[in-house]
Design an enzyme around this catalytic site. Structure first.
Site, PDB file in Angstrom:
ATOM      1  N   ASP A 271       7.192  -8.318  -8.745  1.00  0.00           N
ATOM      2  CA  ASP A 271       6.158  -8.169  -9.770  1.00  0.00           C
ATOM      3  C   ASP A 271       6.612  -7.057 -10.710  1.00  0.00           C
ATOM      4  OD1 ASP A 271       3.889  -7.454 -11.303  1.00  0.00           O
ATOM      5  OD2 ASP A 271       2.557  -8.258  -9.761  1.00  0.00           O
ATOM      6  N   ALA A 331      -2.447 -19.829  -5.988  1.00  0.00           N
ATOM      7  CA  ALA A 331      -2.582 -19.193  -7.303  1.00  0.00           C
ATOM      8  C   ALA A 331      -2.955 -20.216  -8.364  1.00  0.00           C
ATOM      9  CB  ALA A 331      -1.283 -18.472  -7.656  1.00  0.00           C
ATOM     10  N   ARG A 332      -1.947 -20.816  -8.998  1.00  0.00           N
ATOM     11  CA  ARG A 332      -2.144 -21.815 -10.046  1.00  0.00           C
ATOM     12  C   ARG A 332      -1.171 -22.968  -9.816  1.00  0.00           C
ATOM     13  NH1 ARG A 332      -6.176 -19.618 -10.600  1.00  0.00           N
ATOM     14  NH2 ARG A 332      -7.132 -18.660 -12.433  1.00  0.00           N
ATOM     15  N   GLU A 361      -6.340 -31.256 -11.189  1.00  0.00           N
ATOM     16  CA  GLU A 361      -7.347 -31.127 -10.132  1.00  0.00           C
ATOM     17  C   GLU A 361      -8.584 -31.958 -10.468  1.00  0.00           C
ATOM     18  OE1 GLU A 361      -8.129 -27.033  -9.237  1.00  0.00           O
ATOM     19  OE2 GLU A 361      -6.123 -26.698  -8.461  1.00  0.00           O
ATOM     20  N   HIS A 380      -8.706 -26.457  -3.448  1.00  0.00           N
ATOM     21  CA  HIS A 380      -8.983 -25.234  -4.208  1.00  0.00           C
ATOM     22  C   HIS A 380     -10.086 -24.415  -3.535  1.00  0.00           C
ATOM     23  CE1 HIS A 380      -8.436 -23.522  -8.511  1.00  0.00           C
ATOM     24  NE2 HIS A 380      -8.704 -22.554  -7.651  1.00  0.00           N
ATOM     25  N   GLY A 382      -9.613 -21.281  -2.240  1.00  0.00           N
ATOM     26  CA  GLY A 382      -9.248 -19.873  -2.152  1.00  0.00           C
ATOM     27  C   GLY A 382     -10.417 -18.915  -2.228  1.00  0.00           C
TER      28      GLY A 382
END
Length: 644
Positions: A271, A331-332, A361, A380, A382
């Site tokens: 990161d 995440a994505r 999605e 999804h 999360g």
């Protein structure tokens, strides 16, 4: 590179600026937002080979730039008038006595009861779920606020159907891909999100998927329910001692790392903005992207979906991984090329994958990825815990109520408070500031990340007469947004930079030039980092990029110790070369043969026949083979391709 200082140099400590008094009840300050597309493209016919150029070359460009500036001024003026008309109608705590004076808040998707109670204490709440786009457009004109999750699409049509009444859109969650930010900006509608409440839930789901994948939990469960007993088939792998790579060491990523360490895993992370001290505190090593993907046994994705990260995990990336790697994504969906992942799973390069998010999605029912035997999937989930849902509901309700009261918070993603005269004057420099930030972050190499940035403004004005808040925010935006899910504006720029451990300091240098220009040049210096392009390092050991606005168009005027002059439009190739005849022609021929259009070219050198920097503006992103050919030109010592 820089003009000499004629009078004095003023240094402003990081995150300090001279604020101007504001009042909700007056028109002295207006609710405005950054224009997220402030860099309209333009055709450029001039092929520029040196830093000097006659004014006749720019006549056409000057007319176009003046036209763009008038357009920007019109947009700004329109936004100001909209804000003015609303300011007299803004809601305060004294206005909430009757239904007629209470704002109407439309909640289009399910929200936790604690958040609904908070909203009802302030306004009239309309919970209307599963609205069609047509029904939403019909209902929105009678609403002051709209709260959505990920299912409702807040399009330009919806925002325009509000006819100016809608003041705030609240996204109950982090991502705002389903909200048209540009359209919201144009109609003067504030957009806020809830970025923190679901952190633990997402991290826990990531760990759950890692464990389920390692031990084939989903496959074994399905097998037993089908009446089978296949102990030998579902032999798993141990997590202890394995290397987990966390891609994106933000709130969720760091929580996943903390839990993985407790399970006995060796954790590394990548990161660019992660503070090294925070990583060390939980026993995590920050490394480069290449090192992460080549050494990890498990890879957990926690990066945002941006143009930089879109399909960053593709055939090439998978090819550089260890055989039998395992991948988790909470995440994505778009960060993975799903077709490439299927190929990697079929070949055995990727042993298993566990996915909570998808490019589309819900995904198609016949998706090869979803149906793959070595893939675990969840819809999804999360953030889907009772605790997280309540936390998100409260966080977004507080942000929306605050916005209706006229307050602004760090979760606002598109609306700073900027006086009209400041925004109008600095409009041409806004694009320059963001572009310089984007250039600087792309020049950084290694896994240590950016920690310290210095911005130098050179101007004929007294430092106290130069309001740089907007420019500093745009530089921060350029540095952080390309590889982050943060949306930067004047409201949250300093907050977000601090949160990511990024220290931004400012220096104002008074020079002898025209006071009619608020800023003569802007220089961005990045300290204590390595560079992908060694020539970008100045004599002081910092990555240095400098630019000016010429005829309303941002130009790069300095890289490291070299002077250049190239328009900051399209994309950019920087080459360090031996200063000798024929190099420009060879590079130009390579680009021409690849049908890559050159918009500008500039060469700056230190000493004749010694070293030079060639800056080339290109409309398209060259193929890798084209860039490789540029690198084979004997006189080219190094080069880098930069996206603008």
């Amino acid at each position: 590179m820089a003009n000499s200082c004629s009078a004095k140099s003023i240094f402003s400590p990081s995150f300090t600026s001279k604020s101007q008094p504001t009042s909700r009840s007056s028109n002295s300050s207006q609710l405005l937002s950054f224009l997220h597309s402030t860099n309209p493209t333009r055709p450029i016919a001039t092929f520029k080979l040196s830093s000097s150029s006659s004014s006749s070359q720019y006549n056409c460009d000057q007319k176009q730039s003046l036209s763009r500036r008038r357009l920007a001024a019109n947009v700004i003026s329109s936004a100001l008038k909209t804000a003015e008309s609303r300011e007299t109608k803004s809601f305060t705590e004294d206005d909430v006595g009757s239904d007629q004076t209470r704002p109407t808040i439309l909640v289009s998707e399910k929200l936790g009861e604690a958040g609904l109670q908070l909203l009802r204490s302030f306004g009239n709440v309309d919970c209307s779920y599963d609205l069609s786009p047509e029904q939403l457009c019909e209902k929105i004109s009678s609403c002051d606020a709209l709260i959505v999750r990920s299912g409702t699409k807040v399009t330009r049509q919806v925002l325009e159907a509000a006819k100016g009444r809608l003041k705030v859109v609240g996204r109950a969650g982090v991502g705002i891909d389903n909200v048209d930010l540009q359209a919201a900006t144009e109609v003067g509608c504030l957009v806020v999100n809830a970025p923190t409440a679901n952190t633990v839930a997402a991290a826990e789901h990531g760990i759950a998927l890692i464990a389920a994948m390692a031990r084939n939990v989903a496959q074994a469960d399905a097998s037993m329910k089908a009446g089978k007993w296949q102990r030998n088939k579902y032999v798993g792998v141990s997590m202890v001692g394995k290397t987990l790579a966390v891609m994106g060491f933000g709130k969720v990523g760091s929580e996943v790392a903390r839990r993985a360490k407790g399970l006995g895993m060796n954790v590394i992370a990548h990161d660019p903005y992660a503070p090294a001290d925070r990583a060390r505190a939980i026993g995590v090593e920050l490394v480069s992207f290449d090192q992460v993907i080549s050494t990890a046994d498990f890879i957990s994705l926690h990066m945002p979906l941006t143009p930089t990260t879109n399909k960053i995990f593709n055939d090439e990336t998978f090819g550089r991984m260890k055989n039998g790697v395992r991948i988790v994504n909470v995440a994505r969906g778009g960060v993975i090329d799903e077709e490439a992942l299927v190929r990697a799973l079929d070949s055995g390069k990727v042993a298993q994958a566990a996915l909570d998010v998808f490019t589309q999605e819900p995904p198609p029912t016949d998706s090869k990825l979803v149906q793959h035997e070595n893939v675990i999937v969840t819809p999804h989930l999360g953030a889907s815990t009772k605790e997280a849902q309540e936390g998100v509901a409260i966080e977004i309700a507080e942000a929306v109520v605050g916005a209706l009261k006229g307050e602004l918070s760090a979760t606002a993603v598109n609306a700073p408070m900027v006086p009209q005269e400041v925004l109008t004057e600095l409009a041409p420099y806004v694009v320059l500031a963001e572009k310089l930030g984007r250039l600087a972050v792309q020049l950084v190499a290694g896994g240590s990340g950016i920690k310290s940035v210095k911005v130098v403004y050179r101007s004929a004005r007294d430092p106290d007469d130069l309001d740089t808040r907007l420019l500093r925010a745009m530089i921060t935006k350029g540095i952080i947004e390309p590889i982050s899910d943060s949306y930067i504006n004047l409201v949250n720029a300093d907050f977000t930079a601090k949160e990511k451990g990024l220290r931004i300091s400012e220096e104002r240098v008074v020079i002898d030039t025209s006071p009619d220009m608020p800023v003569h040049s802007i220089q961005v210096l990045v300290s204590n980092v390595d560079s992908k392009f060694a020539s970008a390092i100045s004599e002081n050991g910092e990555i240095s990029v400098e630019g000016r606005v010429k005829y309303g168009v941002p130009h790069l005027t300095g890289v490291g110790s070299f002077e250049v002059d190239v328009s900051l439009e399209g994309n950019l190739i920087l080459c360090r070369q031996i200063d000798q005849p024929g190099v420009i022609g060879k590079v130009g021929n390579i680009l021409g043969e690849a049908n890559t259009n050159v918009s500008f070219m500039s060469v700056g050198r230190t000493v004749r026949r010694n070293k030079a920097i060639m800056a080339i503006g290109v409309d398209e992103e060259p193929e890798k083979e084209t860039l490789r050919k540029i690198g084979t030109v004997p006189a080219i010592e190094e080069f880098v391709f930069l996206k603008l």
